[in-house]
Motif scaffolding. Sequence first.
Motif, PDB file in Angstrom:
ATOM      1  N   MET A  52     -13.283  35.346  44.504  1.00  0.00           N
ATOM      2  CA  MET A  52     -12.684  34.508  45.558  1.00  0.00           C
ATOM      3  C   MET A  52     -11.571  33.627  45.010  1.00  0.00           C
ATOM      4  O   MET A  52     -10.468  33.596  45.553  1.00  0.00           O
ATOM      5  N   THR A  53     -11.885  32.888  43.931  1.00  0.00           N
ATOM      6  CA  THR A  53     -10.943  31.856  43.497  1.00  0.00           C
ATOM      7  C   THR A  53      -9.656  32.444  42.934  1.00  0.00           C
ATOM      8  O   THR A  53      -8.576  31.920  43.183  1.00  0.00           O
ATOM      9  N   LYS A  54      -9.754  33.555  42.193  1.00  0.00           N
ATOM     10  CA  LYS A  54      -8.506  34.068  41.600  1.00  0.00           C
ATOM     11  C   LYS A  54      -7.556  34.552  42.700  1.00  0.00           C
ATOM     12  O   LYS A  54      -6.343  34.390  42.596  1.00  0.00           O
ATOM     13  N   ARG A  55      -8.109  35.084  43.776  1.00  0.00           N
ATOM     14  CA  ARG A  55      -7.239  35.525  44.882  1.00  0.00           C
ATOM     15  C   ARG A  55      -6.653  34.323  45.623  1.00  0.00           C
ATOM     16  O   ARG A  55      -5.491  34.324  45.999  1.00  0.00           O
ATOM     17  N   TYR A  56      -7.494  33.289  45.829  1.00  0.00           N
ATOM     18  CA  TYR A  56      -6.998  32.115  46.557  1.00  0.00           C
ATOM     19  C   TYR A  56      -5.874  31.440  45.774  1.00  0.00           C
ATOM     20  O   TYR A  56      -4.823  31.093  46.322  1.00  0.00           O
ATOM     21  N   PHE A  57      -6.099  31.284  44.457  1.00  0.00           N
ATOM     22  CA  PHE A  57      -5.063  30.609  43.661  1.00  0.00           C
ATOM     23  C   PHE A  57      -3.810  31.469  43.533  1.00  0.00           C
ATOM     24  O   PHE A  57      -2.695  30.945  43.502  1.00  0.00           O
ATOM     25  N   ALA A  58      -3.992  32.781  43.490  1.00  0.00           N
ATOM     26  CA  ALA A  58      -2.808  33.666  43.475  1.00  0.00           C
ATOM     27  C   ALA A  58      -2.031  33.505  44.785  1.00  0.00           C
ATOM     28  O   ALA A  58      -0.797  33.473  44.791  1.00  0.00           O
ATOM     29  N   ASP A  59      -2.772  33.371  45.903  1.00  0.00           N
ATOM     30  CA  ASP A  59      -2.095  33.177  47.195  1.00  0.00           C
ATOM     31  C   ASP A  59      -1.401  31.817  47.254  1.00  0.00           C
ATOM     32  O   ASP A  59      -0.288  31.697  47.775  1.00  0.00           O
ATOM     33  N   LEU A  60      -2.048  30.772  46.732  1.00  0.00           N
ATOM     34  CA  LEU A  60      -1.403  29.450  46.709  1.00  0.00           C
ATOM     35  C   LEU A  60      -0.096  29.519  45.932  1.00  0.00           C
ATOM     36  O   LEU A  60       0.920  28.946  46.334  1.00  0.00           O
ATOM     37  N   ASP A  61      -0.138  30.244  44.820  1.00  0.00           N
ATOM     38  CA  ASP A  61       1.045  30.408  43.985  1.00  0.00           C
ATOM     39  C   ASP A  61       2.123  31.184  44.754  1.00  0.00           C
ATOM     40  O   ASP A  61       3.266  30.752  44.873  1.00  0.00           O
ATOM     41  N   LYS A  62       1.708  32.311  45.352  1.00  0.00           N
ATOM     42  CA  LYS A  62       2.670  33.175  46.051  1.00  0.00           C
ATOM     43  C   LYS A  62       3.313  32.468  47.246  1.00  0.00           C
ATOM     44  O   LYS A  62       4.519  32.524  47.451  1.00  0.00           O
TER      45      LYS A  62
END
Length: 308
Positions: A52-62
């Motif tokens: 969950m978290t790695k995808r959420y943080f990747a989305d925040l970055d993107k």
Amino acid sequence: QTTPAFTEPQVLKLKQNVRNPDSLVANAVTPAFDWNTFEFAPIRESTVSRAMTKRYFADLDKYAESDVVIVGAGSAGLSAAYTLGKARPDLKIAIIESNVAVGGGCFLGGQLFSAMVLRKPAHLFLNDLGLEYEDEGDYVVVKHAAYFITTLCSKVLALPNVKLFNATAVEDLLTRKDENGQIRIAGVVTNWTLVTMHHHDQSCMDPNTINANVVLSATGHDGPFGAFCIKRGVEIGAVKKMDGMRGLDMNKAEDAVVKGASEIAPGLVVAGMEVAEHSGSNRMGPTFGAMALSGVKAAEEVLKVFDE
Ligand code: AHZ
């Protein structure tokens, strides 16, 4: 990936799990499981956290740099997101919704009733979504408002260029001044909604930001959260005035809300009931054609900004 991929040992395990292994048709249907031997594939708890978290943080970055931010995932905001996201797969679109659930006032058709009324020609938008309805002549009826909003939301979330950040509130607007001294909206300031609700009893909890070329606001009519971008726009001098929504007149209100969906300040486009708050048009009560079609019109107005 929509169809689960199975390794060879997983296939063997799965065959033990089902009553009739021949029913495993290319992983496409849920088979008849044998509940006595049934077991899930193994997992470690940290794997779930990381998934969950790695995808959420990747989305925040993107999405920290987005082309468009849509504020509010009610019927107008999601209609705009669908139109825009489908028309322009090259644009990065972030949707910010303060509630946990999407839909705003659109899980019921009005009062506590289920059916949702849309006046023609809004049925053409339903055709685009593949939704069924009863044709009553000048209007159509979808059997449940939740059927409309969940179908719409699922189509929006399936688009690869759209990210929904829910349970996240827009707390402020990013602004820039152009060479004429005019304020341009350049993105949004966000926070977890639970934090936004506690600024009065916790010490400072600074927000996050998203830069965007255009902000499309569809935060509904005035209320504790509603009409947010217009109210803030007036406070900071970016929007001239907020006329305030007038009393209920279905015929006048729906045409006015669709026509008024436009760029009301540089970089800020409005849709849905936020339009009525801006222009002082009537409310329509429980009829949703103008929510869908003001979303479509607002999406077109956003595209004009990219064509400038
Ligand atoms: O949670 C809000 C809702 O889902 C969300 N929202 C509001 N402020 C926000 C903020 N940050 C993030 N600061 C925010 N999200 O915006 C959504 C608005 O949805 P809505 O259903 O309230 O508005 P809409 O314009 O899409 O639909 C209005 C439906 C109505 S009201 C009405 C009447 O009163 O006569 N008639 C209709 C059809």
